[in-house]
Write a protein that holds these residues in place. Structure first.
Motif: not given
Ligand SMILES: [Zn+2]
Ligand SMILES: [Zn+2]
Lengths: 424, 424
Positions: B82-83, B101, B104, B143
């Motif tokens: 996702v990044r 994901r 994260v 986060y």
């Protein structure tokens, strides 16, 4: 589509939802911020019988939001806020928009819709070039991307050589940025002999600055991509208020979240459908900083409230023509920088870097347009001066410059400069 | 505590979990990246009978990760990522850490634990000064904060005057930053007559650079706060590998997510408990870039594997003494910049800005230490030279400078400079 059902509600369902939510947002303001409620004339939510009743409320301006710094118009306690974003205002007090958890979800949702409208899926690789942090751009794309699950390159602004390298190394398929940044990327690519056709780039999503259709065509041609015009600002809760779909027949504004009016900026009256004016936005689902009749200063008009070829029913507005505070008034004529940009960019020799200088000579306003061009000859200069004369009705001096002669800065492009005195 | 049960597992439960997860991570590598699996000697996960069996695997170095640019050691397809975040390496190829994901979520979890360990709750107002984007710092705090629900000011690095203004206007209670940044904030506060005692600031969470206990005391005293030392790097999945708790009796490393070994950096042998060496990290729950025996280059030692006064059972290591690649070798003596910092900062007159210059004069290594001081006299200079002589065993020239004489840059502080030739 990210939310097929919500994006395709019938006009009747949409307006029913808007009315219900308008009452909710008024109830929320009443509960959370008595001063704000009083400012609106202490309305009882249930007294709002139709969407038109919104016209009883006063407008909210950017200055009102500034004066409320930091939390004067905020609805909720700091405990309920999870972060804020801030307007990138050049001087003076900033506008603070505090987000609750629900606001972050709302933002993620509308940004996911925008990315989907631009054809992105979880298979895409999105290079995010707007800044992260107080500026809302980076985080907006970040949250939307998180929802649709695409692979994000969180590179932020600048470092254009690295942008090009990553585009190639990671197989970037979509680029997000403020609308002048692709111009810089194109320029560096040219210097480096970088060929966009050898990349996987196919989509560009740009906004935050007014860019003409001619500029758009230039970017699409140079990069070999399809572009999407995304709108939104810190005050409305960030980028994502709306975007044009693959049909490119106007910018869809997410009407289940935002109520749009177009007003005459002079009189404040709502103008008839299709007439140009200033866009006024009421947020229907924001908690931290709900807006009632916020004057965006964006000049546009409603194109359609009917179902689009893409299937979406949310209203479509014209691309932003200018901002009321960007409007130039010279010798009694009002015009927007974008209109000069359109005239210039119709000529293939003209490069997308220009600067409009407005100064006084012997007490009289003078306008000069400096623009880079791949051909510097007298006939092109005269042609441009003639076309601008036909548009404005007065003479404007055009100066053709070589590629690279105008200064490049970071951030938004500077297109207009005011000189108190000119030396000549 | 953010996760009471997991943070307080018995040693036996913890090591049982680690063994189970080690097998899982090996199975994951086997499934997703055959080259990586081969590099490890093609182990079958079920053949791993105890945690010690990890010693059969080769070390992974930063150079290995660089050579794998961009996805040579990544486990998974781009669709699953996702990044990514990237090491802020000064030159050459960067290290790319792609996040799924799940990664994260893992990162959010350990950062939420770190913020909670520093005493933060949803009532706090956290000013995040590390950068957002490719650098992992900003997003890590973001986060974690999202999980515990505190109010975030996503200001990023720089704009120190605005940092101070926001601290006051928003009632910031906690500041996150790279460990040299509070020094700059303290300096600007002094110039502006800004009094930290009149703010609500009570916690500082700093890391990413080696900072001595003496520097820490200086920051705590000047800002009137309690500080926490947070560790972690792009390679391990970002900031949040560990943090010291309110007992300040060592840095807890989250052992359910990370397996720590301390090795002799010369021989590569695991050293006995309590002996100083290089920290080697195996990630137990990372998907995108799982690390098996990654040499962090951080020099530390295990302080305890028993339950801490705070209740947490996860092992505690000493604050980082230096990085193997920061180690200086002059006239046959090995030392770290932090050790010089400790000597300097014991003197209250000394300001926290210094530069160690190492150069050759007539073929011989010479060390000079320039440091800002509130008092410039010969006796202080001699005293410092004497103390450094006692530590190093050779003479080092100390130059006392006025406040502000050493250059300040953005980003990490430059503490060491090498000169090819000195002019004498
Ligand atoms: Zn459409
Ligand atoms: Zn503890």
């Amino acid at each position: 589509m990210y939310q097929q059902r919500l994006e395709c509600l019938s006009r009747q369902e949409l307006e029913g939802l808007q009315l219900k939510r308008l009452r909710c947002v008024l109830a929320h303001i009443k509960e959370k911020n008595p001063t704000y409620h009083q400012r609106l004339g202490s309305p009882e939510p249930e007294d709002i019988g139709s969407l038109k009743d919104i016209q009883q409320f006063p407008f909210l301006t950017k200055d009102d939001l500034r004066e409320a710094y930091p939390f004067g118009l905020a609805c909720g306690h700091k405990d309920e806020f999870v972060r804020f974003h801030m307007s990138s205002g050049t001087t003076g007090t900033p506008v603070i928009n505090p987000f609750t958890r629900t606001d972050v979800e709302q933002w993620s949702e509308i940004m996911a819709r925008c990315l989907s409208a631009a054809g992105l899926t979880h298979r895409d690789i999105l290079q995010i070039t707007p800044g992260f942090g107080l500026f809302n751009g980076g985080f907006g794309f970040h949250y939307g991307a998180e929802r649709i699950g695409c692979f994000v390159i969180p590179i932020g602004p600048g470092r254009t050589l690295m942008q090009l390298k990553f585009m190639k190394d990671f197989g970037t398929t979509a680029l997000a940025g403020i609308s002048s940044y692709p111009l810089r990327i194109i320029e560096v690519a040219r210097e480096e002999g970088f060929d966009f056709r050898q990349t996987k780039l196919r989509v560009g999503i740009f906004g935050a600055e007014v860019w003409s259709d001619e500029m758009r065509t230039f970017i699409e041609k140079e990069m070999g991509i399809e572009t999407f015009d995304i709108i939104g600002m810190t005050e409305t809760g960030g980028v994502g208020l709306g975007i044009d779909c693959q049909d490119h027949s106007g910018i869809h504004v997410w009407e289940d979240h935002y109520l749009v009016e177009i007003i005459d900026p002079e009189t404040g009256e709502v103008v008839p459908n299709g007439t140009e004016g200033e866009m006024v936005v009421t947020t229907l689902t924001r908690e931290g900083l709900p807006l009632i009749r916020y004057r965006t200063r964006d000049i546009t008009r409603v194109l359609s409230r009917s179902r689009c070829a893409c299937g979406r029913t949310h209203l479509r507005i014209a691309r932003i023509k200018g901002r009321t505070d960007d409007m130039l008034k010279v010798k009694g004529v009002n015009f927007y920088p974008r209109q000069i940009e359109e005239i210039l960019m119709r000529h293939p020799e003209i490069l997308p870097n220009y600067l409009i200088t407005i100064g006084k000579v012997a007490g009289k306003d003078q306008v000069e347009v400096s623009v880079e061009s791949s051909r510097l000859d007298e006939s092109l200069k005269q042609r441009l001066e003639e076309e601008i004369y036909n548009f404005l009705g007065f003479h404007v001096e055009v100066k053709l410059l070589n590629r690279g002669e105008l200064p490049r800065g970071p951030g938004k492009a500077v297109r207009v400069r005011f000189l108190e005195k000119t030396s000549g």
